[in-house]
Design an enzyme around this catalytic site. Structure first.
Site, PDB file in Angstrom:
ATOM      1  N   GLU A 162      20.669 -61.857   5.423  1.00 14.64           N
ATOM      2  CA  GLU A 162      20.253 -62.076   6.816  1.00 14.64           C
ATOM      3  C   GLU A 162      20.355 -63.540   7.207  1.00 14.64           C
ATOM      4  O   GLU A 162      20.631 -63.869   8.358  1.00 14.64           O
ATOM      5  CB  GLU A 162      18.855 -61.520   7.093  1.00 14.64           C
ATOM      6  CG  GLU A 162      17.719 -62.230   6.411  1.00 14.64           C
ATOM      7  CD  GLU A 162      16.350 -61.627   6.724  1.00 14.64           C
ATOM      8  OE1 GLU A 162      16.174 -61.063   7.798  1.00 14.64           O
ATOM      9  OE2 GLU A 162      15.453 -61.732   5.853  1.00 14.64           O
ATOM     10  N   ARG A 201      11.553 -63.561  19.175  1.00 17.23           N
ATOM     11  CA  ARG A 201      11.578 -62.136  19.504  1.00 17.23           C
ATOM     12  C   ARG A 201      12.944 -61.685  20.023  1.00 17.23           C
ATOM     13  O   ARG A 201      13.170 -60.497  20.249  1.00 17.23           O
ATOM     14  CB  ARG A 201      10.523 -61.821  20.576  1.00 17.23           C
ATOM     15  CG  ARG A 201       9.116 -62.157  20.169  1.00 17.23           C
ATOM     16  CD  ARG A 201       8.152 -61.822  21.274  1.00 17.23           C
ATOM     17  NE  ARG A 201       8.075 -60.401  21.510  1.00 17.23           N
ATOM     18  CZ  ARG A 201       7.260 -59.571  20.878  1.00 17.23           C
ATOM     19  NH1 ARG A 201       6.428 -60.038  19.980  1.00 17.23           N
ATOM     20  NH2 ARG A 201       7.269 -58.292  21.143  1.00 17.23           N
ATOM     21  N   ASN A 236      10.332 -55.496  28.188  1.00  9.55           N
ATOM     22  CA  ASN A 236      10.563 -55.402  26.744  1.00  9.55           C
ATOM     23  C   ASN A 236      10.405 -53.923  26.384  1.00  9.55           C
ATOM     24  O   ASN A 236       9.381 -53.333  26.706  1.00  9.55           O
ATOM     25  CB  ASN A 236       9.516 -56.277  26.042  1.00  9.55           C
ATOM     26  CG  ASN A 236       9.453 -56.079  24.535  1.00  9.55           C
ATOM     27  OD1 ASN A 236       8.476 -56.415  23.912  1.00  9.55           O
ATOM     28  ND2 ASN A 236      10.490 -55.541  23.937  1.00  9.55           N
ATOM     29  N   GLY A 237      11.434 -53.326  25.765  1.00  9.95           N
ATOM     30  CA  GLY A 237      11.352 -51.907  25.414  1.00  9.95           C
ATOM     31  C   GLY A 237      12.629 -51.188  25.822  1.00  9.95           C
ATOM     32  O   GLY A 237      13.645 -51.827  26.099  1.00  9.95           O
ATOM     33  N   HIS A 257      28.207 -47.338 -12.259  1.00  9.66           N
ATOM     34  CA  HIS A 257      28.571 -46.032 -11.712  1.00  9.66           C
ATOM     35  C   HIS A 257      29.425 -46.172 -10.451  1.00  9.66           C
ATOM     36  O   HIS A 257      29.471 -45.269  -9.631  1.00  9.66           O
ATOM     37  CB  HIS A 257      27.313 -45.193 -11.460  1.00  9.66           C
ATOM     38  CG  HIS A 257      26.596 -44.878 -12.738  1.00  9.66           C
ATOM     39  ND1 HIS A 257      27.025 -43.932 -13.630  1.00  9.66           N
ATOM     40  CD2 HIS A 257      25.503 -45.445 -13.303  1.00  9.66           C
ATOM     41  CE1 HIS A 257      26.233 -43.898 -14.675  1.00  9.66           C
ATOM     42  NE2 HIS A 257      25.290 -44.824 -14.502  1.00  9.66           N
ATOM     43  N   TRP A 302      16.653 -59.653  23.548  1.00 10.68           N
ATOM     44  CA  TRP A 302      17.381 -59.114  22.407  1.00 10.68           C
ATOM     45  C   TRP A 302      18.059 -57.855  22.954  1.00 10.68           C
ATOM     46  O   TRP A 302      17.402 -56.870  23.245  1.00 10.68           O
ATOM     47  CB  TRP A 302      16.422 -58.763  21.266  1.00 10.68           C
ATOM     48  CG  TRP A 302      17.121 -58.354  20.010  1.00 10.68           C
ATOM     49  CD1 TRP A 302      17.608 -59.171  19.025  1.00 10.68           C
ATOM     50  CD2 TRP A 302      17.417 -57.013  19.594  1.00 10.68           C
ATOM     51  NE1 TRP A 302      18.186 -58.419  18.038  1.00 10.68           N
ATOM     52  CE2 TRP A 302      18.079 -57.108  18.353  1.00 10.68           C
ATOM     53  CE3 TRP A 302      17.196 -55.756  20.145  1.00 10.68           C
ATOM     54  CZ2 TRP A 302      18.518 -55.983  17.648  1.00 10.68           C
ATOM     55  CZ3 TRP A 302      17.632 -54.634  19.455  1.00 10.68           C
ATOM     56  CH2 TRP A 302      18.284 -54.761  18.217  1.00 10.68           C
ATOM     57  N   LYS A 350      17.121 -61.369   1.985  1.00  8.42           N
ATOM     58  CA  LYS A 350      16.952 -62.762   2.434  1.00  8.42           C
ATOM     59  C   LYS A 350      18.312 -63.440   2.511  1.00  8.42           C
ATOM     60  O   LYS A 350      18.634 -64.108   3.477  1.00  8.42           O
ATOM     61  CB  LYS A 350      16.076 -63.568   1.458  1.00  8.42           C
ATOM     62  CG  LYS A 350      14.588 -63.358   1.523  1.00  8.42           C
ATOM     63  CD  LYS A 350      13.877 -63.949   2.695  1.00  8.42           C
ATOM     64  CE  LYS A 350      13.778 -63.025   3.852  1.00  8.42           C
ATOM     65  NZ  LYS A 350      12.843 -61.945   3.820  1.00  8.42           N
ATOM     66  N   CYS A 398      12.514 -58.961  22.495  1.00 12.16           N
ATOM     67  CA  CYS A 398      12.394 -59.523  23.827  1.00 12.16           C
ATOM     68  C   CYS A 398      11.001 -60.142  23.964  1.00 12.16           C
ATOM     69  O   CYS A 398      10.017 -59.581  23.497  1.00 12.16           O
ATOM     70  CB  CYS A 398      12.581 -58.510  24.944  1.00 12.16           C
ATOM     71  SG  CYS A 398      14.205 -57.774  24.970  1.00 12.16           S
ATOM     72  N   GLU A 426      14.618 -57.459  -1.978  1.00 12.28           N
ATOM     73  CA  GLU A 426      14.127 -58.459  -1.031  1.00 12.28           C
ATOM     74  C   GLU A 426      14.977 -59.734  -1.111  1.00 12.28           C
ATOM     75  O   GLU A 426      15.327 -60.324  -0.075  1.00 12.28           O
ATOM     76  CB  GLU A 426      12.644 -58.766  -1.321  1.00 12.28           C
ATOM     77  CG  GLU A 426      12.028 -59.873  -0.514  1.00 12.28           C
ATOM     78  CD  GLU A 426      12.091 -59.681   1.013  1.00 12.28           C
ATOM     79  OE1 GLU A 426      12.468 -58.588   1.460  1.00 12.28           O
ATOM     80  OE2 GLU A 426      11.802 -60.642   1.729  1.00 12.28           O
ATOM     81  N   LYS A 480      12.356 -61.019  15.504  1.00  7.66           N
ATOM     82  CA  LYS A 480      11.272 -60.868  14.533  1.00  7.66           C
ATOM     83  C   LYS A 480      10.491 -59.573  14.689  1.00  7.66           C
ATOM     84  O   LYS A 480      10.209 -58.899  13.719  1.00  7.66           O
ATOM     85  CB  LYS A 480      10.312 -62.044  14.613  1.00  7.66           C
ATOM     86  CG  LYS A 480       9.300 -62.003  13.483  1.00  7.66           C
ATOM     87  CD  LYS A 480       8.910 -63.352  13.022  1.00  7.66           C
ATOM     88  CE  LYS A 480       8.040 -63.289  11.795  1.00  7.66           C
ATOM     89  NZ  LYS A 480       8.817 -63.093  10.563  1.00  7.66           N
TER      90      LYS A 480
HETATM   91  C1  F6R Z   1      13.285 -59.665   6.938  1.00 14.23           C
HETATM   92  C2  F6R Z   1      12.258 -59.248   7.864  1.00 14.23           C
HETATM   93  C3  F6R Z   1      12.278 -57.855   8.337  1.00 14.23           C
HETATM   94  C4  F6R Z   1      10.849 -57.329   8.576  1.00 14.23           C
HETATM   95  C5  F6R Z   1      10.916 -55.940   9.234  1.00 14.23           C
HETATM   96  C6  F6R Z   1       9.544 -55.356   9.435  1.00 14.23           C
HETATM   97  O1  F6R Z   1      13.162 -61.005   6.575  1.00 14.23           O
HETATM   98  O2  F6R Z   1      11.430 -60.025   8.267  1.00 14.23           O
HETATM   99  O3  F6R Z   1      12.988 -57.012   7.489  1.00 14.23           O
HETATM  100  O4  F6R Z   1      10.186 -57.263   7.353  1.00 14.23           O
HETATM  101  O5  F6R Z   1      11.563 -56.042  10.476  1.00 14.23           O
HETATM  102  O6  F6R Z   1       8.771 -56.170  10.273  1.00 14.23           O
HETATM  103  P1  F6R Z   1       7.198 -56.026  10.309  1.00 14.23           P
HETATM  104  O7  F6R Z   1       6.689 -56.449   8.986  1.00 14.23           O
HETATM  105  O8  F6R Z   1       6.760 -56.915  11.422  1.00 14.23           O
HETATM  106  O9  F6R Z   1       6.907 -54.576  10.576  1.00 14.23           O
END
Ligand code: F6R
Length: 615
Positions: free
Chosen positions: A495, A27, A105-106, A511, A75, A492, A2, A488, A610
């Site tokens: 998502e 956000r 937000n929260g 397995h 969000w 990517k 948010c 990772e 994010k």
């Molecule tokens: C994936 C991504 C998330 C963040 C995770 C932690 O592309 O960006 O998995 O890595 O939400 O976020 P931070 O680094 O801000 O704690």
């Protein structure tokens, strides 16, 4: 999660609020709304969906003119994304013609209990949100009292359990915004004859570079000519004025179609910003991190904590640190670490990794480690974020603002920070000669140039993406460091493109999961660790003999038989422990191009946000 913005001044608040909301859209982006004081009183316009929908609705309503207002991009946590669950929420008995408007937000954990009590006092709720409780609570406490709004907000927040960043306005004073915070970020932008509130600096930078950070438990009264901050007792507190150091252009697309592509291309610069100032005369030099040689010499156990990509960077770091320094090191999911009663001792070091520095689980895990007596070092990108401020020491990434929801340059910079730490620790503990340290530092120094080289696989990855964009499922295989990088790469892909994907330790597939491999399944295999080449080749054969097509990402010295692979991506020569910095790059590009091919919203994938500030 948010985004909150608020403006009070002389200019029309509407374009300022909308611009702020657009910059905070990363956000949360399932609905948005604005409350502003117009000639008709306190007007609220909200809309499900993106901010462009809200803008359209404002236009349809004939526009708005106001000098003070608050805005929100959501969000969803409590209540589906819909017009009625969008913020701002109004406080008042019928919930519609309210005198108070709130953005939040929260999560308010005791909202059901408060809701029942407010309903007993005649309040009729219009939404399913926890936030509406705050709006009615403020209205209930404020109505009929000759009390400043900020005093009412102070009382109201003392009755809340959970986390909040709040913006509150009342028709009693149409130039004033009251802001409050606990465990969610909120800053106050300080302009000339105008002031703002916002979840982060990207929303204020077009108006001012000066800001203050609200701390937990504080409440601020924001007026065009004055900002007053109070603690929980109502005493005025002096705040340090901070200044944004980066340029507005850093938060703009700069000609790229997506922020993600811009940020992938910025990786050489971002990683150089993390590495170069800390490599001097063949040595790693730390200054503000509190990582004295004495402390490093006595560490017994290193706990690395993070979520998502930050955790994946931590998994690479764990392996490099343990191998190079022979110090016990674990990498844990922050949300699990908190509840598994971890053994933490005073000589332990806790490395907390977070791009945003605001991730709720990571913050809570760090606080727990601190309480248990560990020394905490945060690897953070956002300057003065909560994790950065609360950690004992900070290793800033200096990667510049990252706007795309899926991280790329911050992940790469996190790897750089972890390599620096590993070399420093190994050196202090006598695991490296001066010559070995210099060789590793030289190699580290050149990683940005090598990332630049690997970015040239762009066209190749775009072509491969067109071949596989229609697959239902894609697997990533690797051993050791390649497994950490595969995690990772898989994240990517899923998502961004919404294709089901799993990363597997290459030896583990047989397995059980190998039953999912069938004719035409795409397997991306990674082979960058010489001691594991032969094993990985066997694992590639296991899947190709069951019909899988393989894209192989391999080091330049990989000499295994690649005739079983559909495509091979070669990486430049680099000490093998640093290869995750290179191997991830073509796979970020692959995920990006597959997502573009499938017409997915690359910068704002569905259901995500994010900065994850809820647990
Ligand atoms: C994936 C991504 C998330 C963040 C995770 C932690 O592309 O960006 O998995 O890595 O939400 O976020 P931070 O680094 O801000 O704690």
């Amino acid at each position: 999660m948010c985004g909150i913005v608020g403006f009070t001044g002389q200019d029309n608040a509407l374009p300022i609020l909308l611009k702020g909301l657009y910059s905070l859209e990363y956000r949360g982006y399932d609905s948005a709304g604005i409350a502003a004081f117009t000639e008709h009183g306190l007007e609220v316009i909200k809309s499900r969906g993106r901010i462009s929908n809200l803008e359209e609705r404002i236009r349809e309503s004939g526009g708005m003119h106001a000098c003070c207002g608050i805005g929100h991009t959501r969000w969803a946590t409590h209540g589906e994304p819909s017009d009625r669950n969008s913020h701002p929420h109004l406080g008042g008995k019928d919930g519609k013609s309210g005198k108070i408007a709130v953005v939040h937000n929260g999560i308010i954990e005791n909202y059901l209990e408060l809701r029942e009590r407010l309903e007993a006092h005649g309040y009729v709720f219009q939404s399913d949100t926890d936030t509406e409780t705050v709006a009615h609570l403020v209205d209930y406490l404020h109505t009929g009292k000759k009390e400043d709004l900020c005093m009412t907000v102070l009382k109201a927040v003392s009755m809340l359990r959970g986390s909040y960043a709040l913006g509150v306005v009342s028709i009693d004073d149409p130039h004033e915004i009251v802001a409050a915070r606990r465990d969610n970020p909120l800053i106050i932008g300080l302009g000339e004859g105008e002031n703002l509130i916002a979840s982060d600096v990207t929303a204020i930078i077009s108006r001012t570079r000066k800001y203050i950070i609200l701390d937990d438990g504080e409440v601020a009264v924001v007026r065009p000519d004055k900002v007053t901050v109070m603690n929980a007792f109502g005493d005025t507190v002096e705040k340090k004025v901070q200044e944004v150091t980066w340029d507005l252009s850093a938060a703009e697309k700069g000609g790229y179609e997506h922020f993600m592509m811009k940020e992938m291309m910025e990786q050489p610069r971002a990683v150089a910003n993390t590495l170069h100032p800390r490599i001097q005369d063949g040595k790693v030099v730390f200054e503000d991190e509190g990582l004295t040689d004495d402390r490093l010499a006595h560490i017994k156990h290193i706990h690395i904590i993070g979520c998502g990509s930050a955790l994946h960077a931590g998994m690479v770091g764990r392996s490099v640190i343990e191998n190079l320094c022979r110090v016990r090191c674990t990498a844990s999911v922050a949300s699990e670490f908190r509840y598994e009663n971890p053994i933490i001792e005073p000589d332990d070091l806790c490395i907390v990794i977070s791009q945003s520095g605001e991730t709720a689980d990571t913050l809570a895990a760090m606080r727990q480690a601190k309480r248990a007596g560990a020394y905490t070092v945060a690897i953070v990108n956002v300057v003065s974020s909560t994790i950065a401020r609360e950690a004992d020491g900070v290793l800033y990434l200096w990667a510049g603002p990252e706007i795309a929801v899926a991280t790329t340059k911050a992940y790469s910079a996190q790897l750089g920070a972890l390599y620096l730490f590993a070399i420093k620790l190994a050196s202090v503990r006598g695991k490296l000669t001066a010559e070995q340290e210099k060789t590793l530092c030289d190699a580290l120094y050149h990683i940005p140039d090598q990332i630049e080289q690997v970015l040239k696989t762009k066209e190749q990855m775009q072509y491969i993406a067109t071949r596989y964009a229609n697959r239902a499922s894609i697997f990533f295989l690797g051993r050791g460091l390649d497994y950490a990088a595969a995690m990772e790469a898989s994240l990517k892909l899923k998502e961004l493109s919404y294709i089901h994907s799993e990363a597997y330790a290459a030896g583990e597939l047989k397995h059980g999961t190998i039953s999912l491999i069938e004719e035409g399944t795409l397997v991306v295999a990674m082979a960058t660790q010489p001691e594991l080449y032969e094993k990985t080749i066997s694992n590639i054969r296991e899947v190709t003999s069951r019909g899988a097509e393989v894209v192989l990402v391999a080091s330049e010295d990989f000499e295994g038989d690649t005739s079983y692979c559909s495509y091979v991506v070669r990486l430049p020569k680099i000490p093998h422990m640093f290869t995750p910095s290179l191997s991830i790059v073509p796979l970020q590009l692959l995920a990006y191009y597959i997502a573009v091919e499938r017409s997915c919203d690359v910068d704002k994938p569905r259901n995500l946000a994010k900065s994850v500030t809820v647990e």
